[in-house]
Scaffold this motif. Structure first.
Motif, short mmCIF file in Angstrom:
data_model
loop_
_atom_site.label_atom_id
_atom_site.label_comp_id
_atom_site.label_asym_id
_atom_site.label_seq_id
_atom_site.Cartn_x
_atom_site.Cartn_y
_atom_site.Cartn_z
N UNK A 28 0.82 -1.16 -0.03
CA UNK A 28 -0.07 0.00 0.04
C UNK A 28 0.77 1.28 0.06
N UNK A 84 2.58 1.87 -3.38
CA UNK A 84 1.74 2.45 -4.17
C UNK A 84 1.59 3.92 -4.28
N UNK A 85 1.41 4.29 -2.85
CA UNK A 85 1.26 5.76 -2.68
C UNK A 85 2.44 6.59 -3.15
N UNK A 86 3.38 5.84 -2.84
CA UNK A 86 4.81 6.65 -3.19
C UNK A 86 4.70 7.11 -4.50
N UNK A 87 4.22 6.34 -5.58
CA UNK A 87 4.67 6.59 -6.92
C UNK A 87 4.18 7.73 -7.67
N UNK A 88 3.06 8.36 -7.10
CA UNK A 88 2.53 9.53 -7.72
C UNK A 88 3.44 10.63 -6.90
N UNK A 89 3.65 10.68 -5.63
CA UNK A 89 4.12 11.48 -4.81
C UNK A 89 5.79 11.63 -5.16
N UNK A 105 6.76 10.99 -8.59
CA UNK A 105 6.55 11.63 -9.68
C UNK A 105 6.58 13.36 -9.54
N UNK A 106 5.68 13.65 -8.35
CA UNK A 106 5.48 15.04 -8.08
C UNK A 106 6.82 15.82 -7.65
N UNK A 126 9.84 14.71 -8.03
CA UNK A 126 10.88 14.78 -9.03
C UNK A 126 10.77 15.60 -10.01
N UNK A 127 9.46 15.88 -10.59
CA UNK A 127 9.16 17.05 -11.38
C UNK A 127 9.38 18.38 -10.75
N UNK A 128 8.90 18.48 -9.56
CA UNK A 128 9.38 19.84 -8.90
C UNK A 128 10.67 20.43 -8.87
N UNK A 145 4.93 11.94 -15.93
CA UNK A 145 6.27 12.81 -15.77
C UNK A 145 6.57 13.40 -17.13
N UNK A 175 -2.97 6.68 -5.62
CA UNK A 175 -1.77 7.13 -5.40
C UNK A 175 -0.72 6.73 -6.59
N UNK A 176 -1.28 6.07 -7.66
CA UNK A 176 -0.19 5.54 -8.86
C UNK A 176 -0.38 6.62 -9.94
N UNK A 234 -0.44 10.78 -11.23
CA UNK A 234 -0.60 12.26 -10.69
C UNK A 234 -1.75 12.68 -10.59
N UNK A 286 2.19 21.97 -10.29
CA UNK A 286 3.24 21.95 -10.88
C UNK A 286 3.41 22.72 -12.03
#
Lengths: 87, 271
Positions: free
Chosen positions: A6, A9-14, A16-17, A19-21, B146, B189-190, B192, B200
């Motif tokens: 769990x 899974x939560x971590x992948x969008x975080x 992404x955000x 890294x992009x920032x 991304x 959470x998978x 954005x 962003x």
């Protein structure tokens, strides 16, 4: 195990955000067509040249961008008798 | 005087062409006079997505080169009286797309249409910069992923520096169209989520288009999704985006989000 997956899974969008920032903060600064480092280099050189004579080849300005701080490194070589020559 | 909109993204395959067709048709469906212009010289596809591929005789380059009149190159949509297509050239040299030629064509279209919607090619080369050159507003099509977000950021930078408006010290309106959005994956959470992308890119949100099979079906049969499947969630999202583009203040609804209250709960437990 369920709890672990769990969190993963939560971590992948975080991830992404975040890294992009970081990436876009760098790219916006460098792509904007305004070369901050060379402007700084010219102006720093001009200020120093008012007081001591320096060779523009011996002035190095380096910027390292990072989170949370960026550092500006200015390396100026001043010849031994520069003061006398400038005066 | 018509309003010039560029549909752009930097990255390829994010849905510029389908969005151009859907929003163009949606605006025409509410009675406005619309022309969709394909700027992708050499790789035109808007004609195919619009279902007009067999009716192309003259194209944008022919008009720029003076080989055809603008009225000869414009293709009127068979389903919508007020919708027109100006196709790109398929075979010609890209350098024939000249800044002066584009300026002339856009000026003529502005006097004849309410909306001129320019479908930009991918990339940041000549075709893309010419497509955005005369824009009053831009629709930045972004996928919640991304590389797409990064390229959109780059394109926003170009919109703020390389357009006629920007050079005159004015602002090009920029709108985010978040495409291929999967609310369930964003909730788990998978992917954005809408807020992440908005934070962003920091441009206002025009709409959120859900990932859906309707889009492929629409392009298979050569019809904008707002025409062939107008009651679908996808089409409704495009209709709302078009109304917001026209200045209506409608709150952005995120498709599938009502469900996700429950979905979130159970989805998380299941994970």
């Amino acid at each position: 195990m369920k709890i672990l997956s769990f969190f993963r899974k939560r971590a992948s969008a975080t991830a992404a955000r975040e890294r992009l920032q970081i990436l876009l903060a760098h790219e916006r600064a460098s792509v904007s067509g305004f070369d901050l480092v060379s402007v700084l280099r010219e102006e720093i050189l001009a200020v120093i040249a008012k007081h001591v004579q320096v060779d523009s080849r011996h002035v190095r300005v380096k910027m390292e961008r990072g989170m949370p701080v960026s550092t500006l490194e200015v390396d100026v070589e001043i010849p031994f008798d520069a003061r006398a020559r400038a005066a | 005087m018509g309003k010039v909109i560029v549909v752009t993204s930097g990255k390829g395959g994010v849905g510029k062409t389908t969005s151009t067709a859907a929003i163009g048709a949606a605006l025409a469906q509410k009675g406005d006079k619309v022309v969709v212009v394909d700027f992708d010289v050499g790789l035109r596809n808007l004609d195919l997505v619009m279902g007009a591929e067999r009716r192309v005789v003259y194209d944008l380059i022919n008009v720029i080169q003076g080989e055809a009149k603008l009225a000869q190159a414009l293709i009127r949509d068979k389903r919508l009286q007020s919708l027109y297509l100006l196709p790109a050239s398929q075979t010609r040299d890209k350098d024939k797309l000249t800044p002066e030629g584009v300026e002339k064509v856009i000026a003529s279209l502005k006097s004849a249409f309410d909306w001129i919607i320019c479908d930009s090619p991918a990339g940041i080369e000549r075709g893309a910069t010419l497509a955005m050159r005369h824009a009053d507003a831009a629709i930045v099509v972004t996928n919640p992923e991304v590389s797409s977000v990064r390229d959109s950021d780059r394109i926003i930078g170009l919109l703020d520096s390389k357009t006629v408006k920007a050079e005159a010290g004015e602002r090009v309106e920029k709108h985010l169209l978040l495409n291929r959005y999967d609310p369930a994956r964003a909730a788990s959470g998978d992917m954005l989520n809408v807020d992440d992308v908005m934070e962003i890119l920091s441009i206002p949100l025009l709409g959120v288009i859900p990932e859906s099979a309707n889009i492929l079906r629409a392009s298979n049969i050569g019809s904008p999704v707002t025409l062939c499947d107008s009651s679908s969630q996808t089409a409704q999202a495009y209709f709302n985006a078009a109304r917001r583009l026209a200045g209506e203040a409608i709150p952005v609804t995120i498709p599938g989000e009502k469900r996700s209250f429950f979905g979130k709960f159970f989805g998380r437990k299941a994970a």
